[in-house]
Design an enzyme around this catalytic site. Structure first.
Site, short mmCIF file in Angstrom:
data_model
loop_
_atom_site.label_atom_id
_atom_site.label_comp_id
_atom_site.label_asym_id
_atom_site.label_seq_id
_atom_site.Cartn_x
_atom_site.Cartn_y
_atom_site.Cartn_z
CD GLU A 173 38.28 44.32 46.71
OE1 GLU A 173 38.92 43.21 46.16
OE2 GLU A 173 37.61 44.19 47.63
CG ASP A 203 42.88 37.65 47.49
OD1 ASP A 203 43.22 38.46 48.02
OD2 ASP A 203 42.15 37.24 46.50
#
Lengths: 534, 317
Positions: free
Chosen positions: A191, A356
């Site tokens: 994250e 991502d």
């Protein structure tokens, strides 16, 4: 003349989802979709670039759970079955669409060929191990593969426990070595979660660089002279690169980002939802719940167009858009480095753009083609050069500012609230308890030679790591498949607590232990002693 | 199997016929709506939770949400009152399929495992364990949420729980205190600021506190006020630091020459290419309502399209 550099970072991650006790399991399909839509399409794009001798540089974190899943024989077998079913379905679709519409029919034929090609690549070209594909480009120097902390645990809320952080980092390194054969030079912190002091654990493992979000650099302890456009080095000697907000905005923005182009494929119209139940049911999860198949016939069509009013997709038109967008992005990046080069008075900026990986292909179908065309366009530009972080550190960096980044993540609003809020805060009481108990076990039994006990201790460590995946807290926040995430947390905590009791009471049940080893076989070589605190 | 929908399509007389055959009390004076209602109830009552075929049929007949709730209840499936119909339907279907698999597996217990190893495993509906509500250990933990909020949770040993209860019985109030201890050696009295909240010993053992300062250190305590009016600490937490959300105003940069290893300093100039940005974090955090706001981004893209995404879209250069 080179005025600056560009680093594309793709973070490839899925939580460890492995249910050998079920012939099929709906959440396992996340992996299969990611392989079909992102991982293999990226490999195809890399290969086309390689064939045309276009230099490219991509940094890719492949997380430990993803590596373990890609290496799992049972998941590989399930994936092949999954593809075979899609080959059958797309053959039926060819027949069905013949009457319906020529545009649909063209796409049905495309999907049928594509699924067959995916199976060929997966099974024949890579012998079911697509990690080998990525390894090939790692060896050729175009792809810098980095690791991630073990199970994508959220480190900013773990830092009161050095042994837990250390276990996450060490296991990330070990798993990388097991699959890639060397030690990782860099790491993607789950994250993008950084809190002061984490760099120490990276230094301990000889990890040389990591990434933080833009405001991690901006709000560093001392003002960073070049902002996010030059790396910093921490007091512990680890390099840190910052995310460029402009690149994220250009690709990601819901308003103006490339993926929203009207010609691109619409994600939310899928035959898994559109066809009648009777016809499609054999290709959905056997519980009959509607889900994506990957066969989609519609395009974005327009802003705010109702799902029912979408128009048919034209792949040629869409690929042309991807080419134009790749080209456009390259021009924007070249202009950005030229501008920064002037502002910095001749110091070359490095633009770091992390995403991502699954954005490319899974959500944005044409994404891998966009990447390919972006590098083709960069190849014609003198001002800007694609580069990997180690190459930049080794060859382009003479001096570096010493600094401590600010605590930060790439979650909504930039801090911890996605992983700590009213929907998921209940997990931390359990996770913290497990860490303390694991430390206690490791200290107590660090010298044991009892093989069964060692196995139970290692399994307890696995259960703790699996419970710590940030994905569970994330899913609880987003509100989809919450039940699965909360069950997973509970199961791993429960399995740990049972093992703890059995270990401390000397009542280890061998059969039960075998069962959980079979259910949660991640990190075969883990050593529980990593949790020792003395 | 009938559902509300199929029943509604029948005439009142037809419904009365069915109701009569089912011996439903007072059917003759019922209106159509009532007939449909009581017949549906009747049919749901008849569903044997182990009869998966019947449940499947029911699902196919487009049941209404209250019918699904009844089925779920019968099957022992947990659900929330505010759950959407489709979610509830999914849950029932999943449970069905897992039950079916469990039955099959009991018949043929060999299932191939990872690799070539074969194991005897009965899968079935995964048993969702209940986790302990308390670990019966003293614990007071403070965690950073964002620059302006911290989260605190606590747990008590039996001894502490007893102490707190006896204090309560004597009419004492239990407090959670939060101290701003930025840059100080805390001695119990020298905090920059103290906040105090009353907590109940049997209520939820967590709290979100809105603190004043980013990049600041906080400490929390649980305790009570004694006869002399002094605060008596029962538990003390770890130190928690809120993240920064502004540029540093330090005047000196530190540098490292990589070839020589030589370290030197320069006067700070601030950021040369200054981003025009809004301060991140802080203001938007409301624990109760957070979920509504939180869906726009975060990590883990495969799971959510907006992840890792546009949270800073207002802040671009």
């Amino acid at each position: 003349m080179t005025k600056g550099y560009f680093t594309l970072v793709l973070h490839a991650h899925l939580p460890y989802i492995h249910h050998p006790d079920f012939e099929e399991f709906m959440e396992e399909k996340w992996l299969f979709e990611a392989i079909s839509e992102t991982y293999i399409p990226l490999l195809r794009a890399f290969k086309r670039l390689e064939n045309d001798q276009i230099p490219f540089a991509i940094t890719m974190s492949i997380t430990p759970p993803l590596m373990e899943m890609l290496d799992s024989q049972s998941l590989q077998e399930k994936y092949k079955r999954h593809l075979q079913a899609l080959i059958d379905l797309s053959a039926k679709e060819i027949e069905k669409t013949r009457e319906e519409n020529p545009k649909k029919h063209k796409m049905a034929k495309y999907y049928h060929e594509d699924f067959k090609d995916l199976l060929r690549i997966f099974r024949d070209e890579y012998d079911s191990k697509i990690l080998n594909g990525f390894k090939h480009f790692y060896e050729s120097g175009n792809l810098e593969i980095i690791t991630c902390n073990a199970t994508h645990g959220f480190l900013p809320l773990m830092d009161r426990y050095p042994n837990a952080v250390r276990a996450q980092v060490k296991t990330g390194k070990q798993t990388y070595k097991k699959h890639i054969g060397e030690n990782p030079k860099g790491i993607w912190l789950a994250e993008c979660g950084y809190t002061a002091g984490l760099d120490k654990y990276l230094a301990e493992e000889d990890i040389r660089y990591f990434f933080v979000d833009s405001h991690g650099i901006w709000y560093a302890d001392t003002p960073p002279r070049y902002g996010v456009y030059r790396p910093l080095i921490t007091e512990n000697g680890v390099f840190v690169f910052g995310r460029d907000p402009e690149s994220s905005e250009q690709v990601w923005s819901a308003e103006s980002g490339y993926p929203g182009d009207f010609r691109y494929r619409e994600f939310y119209r899928d035959v898994g939802f559109d066809r009648e139940q009777e016809y499609i049911k054999d290709y959905l999860d056997s519980c009959g719940v509607r889900s994506n198949t990957g066969i989609k016939y519609y395009k974005v069509t327009g802003k705010g167009v109702d799902l029912g009013k979408k128009e048919f997709y034209d792949i040629d038109e869409a690929m042309e858009a991807a080419r134009a967008h790749g080209n456009d992005f390259a021009h924007k990046k070249a202009a950005q480095v030229a501008h920064l080069y002037d502002v910095f008075d001749g110091v070359e900026p490095i633009i770091v753009a992390p995403f991502d990986a699954e954005l490319y292909g899974h959500w944005w179908f044409e994404g891998p083609a966009f990447i390919e065309h972006f590098f083709r366009a960069l190849n014609h530009m003198e001002a800007i050069e694609p580069i990997t972080p180690p190459n930049f550190i080794e060859n382009k960096l003479k001096s570096v500012q010493i600094d401590t980044p600010g605590d930060s993540t790439w979650g909504a609003n930039g801090y911890n609230e996605v992983w700590l809020n009213g929907s998921n805060d209940w997990i931390y009481k359990h996770l913290d308890h497990l860490i303390e108990k694991m430390g206690e076990l490791a200290n107590l039994y660090k010298d044991t030679e009892d093989e069964l006990k060692i196995r139970a201790l290692n399994q307890a460590a696995r259960e703790l790591l699996l419970a710590q995946s940030s994905d569970w807290a994330f899913i609880m926040t987003t509100g989809t498949t919450v039940e699965y995430a909360s069950n997973r947390t509970k199961q791993h905590v429960d399995r740990f607590l049972k093992l703890y009791n059995e270990i401390t009471n000397d009542t280890i049940n061998k059969e039960d232990l075998e069962k959980v080893e079979w259910l949660d076989p991640i990190f075969k070589d883990i050593d529980y002693k990593v949790y020792c605190t003395q | 199997m009938w559902s509300t929908k199929s029943l509604s399509e029948k005439t009142v007389n037809e419904l009365k016929e069915i109701a009569k055959s089912r011996e439903i009390k007072g059917y003759y004076k019922m209106r159509k709506k009532e007939l449909v209602q009581s017949l549906t109830n009747e049919f749901i009552k008849e569903i044997d939770p182990t009869s998966m075929e019947k449940i499947r049929k029911m699902l196919r007949s487009e049941p209404r949400i209250f019918e699904l709730r009844k089925i779920a209840k019968k099957m022992g499936i947990s659900f929330k009152r505010n759950m959407k119909k489709s979610e509830l339907e999914d849950r029932i279907k999943r449970s069905l399929v897992r039950r079916e698999r469990a039955e099959q597996a009991q018949g043929s217990s060999l299932i191939s495992g990872a690799g070539s190893r074969q194991q005897k495993i009965n899968p079935g509906e995964p048993v969702i364990p209940e986790l302990p509500k308390t670990y019966k250990r003293d614990k007071l933990v403070a965690l950073p949420v964002n620059p302006l909020w911290i989260h605190i949770y606590w747990d008590f040993s039996e001894q502490t729980a007893e102490l707190l209860n006896s204090l309560k019985d004597r009419g004492k109030v239990i407090y959670l205190r939060i101290y701003d201890v930025t840059y100080i050696e805390f001695n119990g009295e020298n905090a920059h600021q103290i906040w105090e909240y009353e907590i109940s010993s049997d209520g939820e053992r967590k709290y979100y506190a809105n603190v004043n300062n980013p990049n600041a250190s906080y400490l929390t305590e649980i305790g009570y006020i004694n006869e002399k009016g002094e605060f008596v600490t029962v538990l003390r937490s770890n130190l928690v630091k809120t993240p920064p959300n502004a540029f540093s105003d330090k005047k000196e940069e530190k540098w490292l020459d990589l070839s020589s290893g030589y370290k030197f300093t320069k006067p700070a100039q601030g950021i040369l290419s200054k981003p025009t940005l809004k301060a991140v974090g802080g203001s938007s955090f409301f624990p109760q309502e957070f979920r509504k706001h939180a869906i726009t981004s975060g990590g883990g893209s495969f799971l959510n399209f907006m992840s890792g995404s546009t949270q800073k879209k207002e802040e671009g250069e």
